[in-house]
Design an enzyme around this catalytic site. Structure first.
Site, PDB file in Angstrom:
ATOM      1  N   LYS A  37       9.161 -38.396  35.760  1.00 38.70           N
ATOM      2  CA  LYS A  37       9.304 -37.939  34.365  1.00 38.70           C
ATOM      3  C   LYS A  37      10.557 -38.558  33.757  1.00 38.70           C
ATOM      4  O   LYS A  37      11.649 -38.464  34.332  1.00 38.70           O
ATOM      5  CB  LYS A  37       9.415 -36.412  34.305  1.00 38.70           C
ATOM      6  CG  LYS A  37       9.547 -35.896  32.857  1.00 38.70           C
ATOM      7  CD  LYS A  37       9.330 -34.396  32.777  1.00 38.70           C
ATOM      8  CE  LYS A  37      10.602 -33.592  32.865  1.00 38.70           C
ATOM      9  NZ  LYS A  37      11.445 -33.647  31.656  1.00 38.70           N
ATOM     10  N   ASP A  64       8.487 -37.584  28.467  1.00 37.83           N
ATOM     11  CA  ASP A  64       8.677 -36.239  27.902  1.00 37.83           C
ATOM     12  C   ASP A  64       9.457 -36.338  26.598  1.00 37.83           C
ATOM     13  O   ASP A  64      10.650 -36.053  26.542  1.00 37.83           O
ATOM     14  CB  ASP A  64       9.422 -35.380  28.938  1.00 37.83           C
ATOM     15  CG  ASP A  64       9.434 -33.905  28.577  1.00 37.83           C
ATOM     16  OD1 ASP A  64       8.704 -33.516  27.645  1.00 37.83           O
ATOM     17  OD2 ASP A  64      10.174 -33.156  29.236  1.00 37.83           O
ATOM     18  N   LYS A  66       8.326 -34.908  23.580  1.00 39.87           N
ATOM     19  CA  LYS A  66       8.062 -33.734  22.724  1.00 39.87           C
ATOM     20  C   LYS A  66       7.988 -34.126  21.250  1.00 39.87           C
ATOM     21  O   LYS A  66       8.756 -33.664  20.417  1.00 39.87           O
ATOM     22  CB  LYS A  66       9.124 -32.651  22.944  1.00 39.87           C
ATOM     23  CG  LYS A  66       9.129 -32.116  24.369  1.00 39.87           C
ATOM     24  CD  LYS A  66      10.027 -30.900  24.525  1.00 39.87           C
ATOM     25  CE  LYS A  66       9.996 -30.353  25.928  1.00 39.87           C
ATOM     26  NZ  LYS A  66      10.678 -31.203  26.919  1.00 39.87           N
ATOM     27  N   ASP A  69       5.977 -34.489  14.161  1.00 41.96           N
ATOM     28  CA  ASP A  69       6.305 -35.111  12.876  1.00 41.96           C
ATOM     29  C   ASP A  69       5.040 -35.040  12.030  1.00 41.96           C
ATOM     30  O   ASP A  69       4.064 -34.380  12.431  1.00 41.96           O
ATOM     31  CB  ASP A  69       6.764 -36.573  13.121  1.00 41.96           C
ATOM     32  CG  ASP A  69       7.711 -37.074  12.035  1.00 41.96           C
ATOM     33  OD1 ASP A  69       7.379 -36.882  10.843  1.00 41.96           O
ATOM     34  OD2 ASP A  69       8.753 -37.647  12.367  1.00 41.96           O
ATOM     35  N   THR A 119      10.577 -22.663  26.702  1.00 40.64           N
ATOM     36  CA  THR A 119      10.959 -21.497  27.509  1.00 40.64           C
ATOM     37  C   THR A 119      12.352 -20.986  27.162  1.00 40.64           C
ATOM     38  O   THR A 119      12.746 -19.925  27.617  1.00 40.64           O
ATOM     39  CB  THR A 119      10.884 -21.803  29.014  1.00 40.64           C
ATOM     40  OG1 THR A 119      11.482 -23.065  29.244  1.00 40.64           O
ATOM     41  CG2 THR A 119       9.457 -21.810  29.497  1.00 40.64           C
ATOM     42  N   ARG A 210      16.316 -31.599  40.146  1.00 41.36           N
ATOM     43  CA  ARG A 210      17.511 -31.539  40.999  1.00 41.36           C
ATOM     44  C   ARG A 210      17.269 -31.256  42.476  1.00 41.36           C
ATOM     45  O   ARG A 210      18.001 -31.813  43.298  1.00 41.36           O
ATOM     46  CB  ARG A 210      18.504 -30.533  40.388  1.00 41.36           C
ATOM     47  CG  ARG A 210      19.096 -31.069  39.091  1.00 41.36           C
ATOM     48  CD  ARG A 210      19.717 -29.995  38.249  1.00 41.36           C
ATOM     49  NE  ARG A 210      18.692 -29.108  37.701  1.00 41.36           N
ATOM     50  CZ  ARG A 210      18.928 -28.084  36.908  1.00 41.36           C
ATOM     51  NH1 ARG A 210      20.175 -27.807  36.564  1.00 41.36           N
ATOM     52  NH2 ARG A 210      17.944 -27.337  36.456  1.00 41.36           N
TER      53      ARG A 210
HETATM   54  O1  C5P Z   1      16.146 -30.097  37.883  1.00 44.10           O
HETATM   55  P1  C5P Z   1      14.942 -29.263  37.549  1.00 44.10           P
HETATM   56  O2  C5P Z   1      13.912 -29.221  38.655  1.00 44.10           O
HETATM   57  O3  C5P Z   1      15.312 -27.912  37.025  1.00 44.10           O
HETATM   58  O4  C5P Z   1      14.265 -30.083  36.357  1.00 44.10           O
HETATM   59  C1  C5P Z   1      13.160 -29.604  35.666  1.00 44.10           C
HETATM   60  C2  C5P Z   1      12.761 -30.565  34.572  1.00 44.10           C
HETATM   61  O5  C5P Z   1      11.756 -29.956  33.769  1.00 44.10           O
HETATM   62  C3  C5P Z   1      13.872 -30.943  33.618  1.00 44.10           C
HETATM   63  O6  C5P Z   1      13.607 -32.290  33.178  1.00 44.10           O
HETATM   64  C4  C5P Z   1      13.724 -29.991  32.476  1.00 44.10           C
HETATM   65  O7  C5P Z   1      14.169 -30.503  31.260  1.00 44.10           O
HETATM   66  C5  C5P Z   1      12.216 -29.823  32.426  1.00 44.10           C
HETATM   67  N1  C5P Z   1      11.781 -28.553  31.841  1.00 44.10           N
HETATM   68  C6  C5P Z   1      12.142 -27.308  32.355  1.00 44.10           C
HETATM   69  N2  C5P Z   1      11.702 -26.156  31.774  1.00 44.10           N
HETATM   70  C7  C5P Z   1      10.924 -26.217  30.723  1.00 44.10           C
HETATM   71  C8  C5P Z   1      10.548 -27.444  30.181  1.00 44.10           C
HETATM   72  C9  C5P Z   1      10.994 -28.607  30.779  1.00 44.10           C
HETATM   73  O8  C5P Z   1      12.862 -27.235  33.330  1.00 44.10           O
HETATM   74  N3  C5P Z   1      10.482 -25.111  30.209  1.00 44.10           N
END
Ligand code: C5P
Length: 232
Positions: A37, A64, A66, A69, A119, A210
């Site tokens: 992603k 991603d 989003k 427009d 979220t 992460r």
């Molecule tokens: O590091 P981590 O596993 O938390 O990353 C989750 C990814 O999903 C990040 O790129 C974050 O921006 C994205 N994301 C999220 N929650 C959402 C929408 C997108 O964690 N509701």
């Protein structure tokens, strides 16, 4: 959904500030992951060329961005993204925007994912923004509108996946972030689920950042998530 190889169900979030760091991470993970992603940070840091290189190297990319427009702009932007070879593109789940993105992808292999309600929003945030719906009802309303607009799937929090799978049936792709393998740190994610539970709830793809990119051994961490997906 067609049967998916467990390895293709993992999407590694390349939330890294530079293209060089992102490429080094892809190199370290090797063939343990097939899907990445690329978000806004990396895109605006020069990541669109990386998207081209990843797809040319046989990796899949979830862009991603989003988008939201006026319809003409969304349609043309989506057509440009289709030319990059990306597999998934996110748009906000407004009916005009979703229909325009579906038009813009044309006959390409690009698949459109709708983000129903961010979220970071709770019921009070929606009321402040002028909405008469609470989060739960707005997510359900927009999910049905996404299906009507012929969008290919939704990005959802893990706790919404089960209900949306029941509401929408088997055809739409459900993609969920907020995944934490057992024992991994939560970071700033408050509502998390394990890879196995997300799959059992009906998720097709899991976005994991992460727990993989900050692991001492990212390749081993990715392999462990894939094993957990396979076991579910
Ligand atoms: O590091 P981590 O596993 O938390 O990353 C989750 C990814 O999903 C990040 O790129 C974050 O921006 C994205 N994301 C999220 N929650 C959402 C929408 C997108 O964690 N509701």
């Amino acid at each position: 959904m067609p049967h998916l190889d467990p390895r293709d169900r993992l999407i590694v979030a390349l939330d890294l500030p530079t293209v060089a760091e992102a490429e080094a991470m892809v190199e370290r993970i090797g063939d343990a992951a097939t899907f990445y992603k690329v978000g806004m940070e990396l895109t605006y840091g020069g990541g669109l060329d990386l998207v081209r290189r990843l797809t040319a190297a046989g990796k899949k990319v979830f862009l991603d961005l989003k988008l939201h427009d006026i319809p003409t702009t969304v349609e043309k932007a989506t057509a440009q993204v289709a030319g990059l070879g990306a597999t998934f593109l996110t748009v906000h789940a407004f009916p005009q925007t979703m229909k325009a993105a579906v038009k813009g992808k044309g006959t390409s292999d690009l698949r459109i994912l709708a983000v129903t309600v961010m979220t970071s929003y709770d019921d009070a945030d929606l009321a402040e923004a002028g909405y008469a719906f609470n989060v739960r009802d707005l997510v359900a309303r927009r999910a049905l509108q996404a299906r009507d607009a012929r969008v290919d799937g939704l990005v959802l929090s893990p706790e919404e996946v089960g209900e949306m799978r029941r509401l929408l049936g088997p055809d739409m792709a459900l993609v969920t972030p907020g995944i934490r393998p057992a024992g991994a740190g939560h970071g700033d994610q408050k509502r998390v689920t394990t890879p196995a539970d997300a799959v059992r709830a009906g998720a097709d793809h899991l976005v994991v950042g992460r727990p993989i990119t900050q692991a001492a051994d990212p390749r081993a961490a990715a392999e462990a998530v894939v094993r957990e997906i396979a076991s579910a």
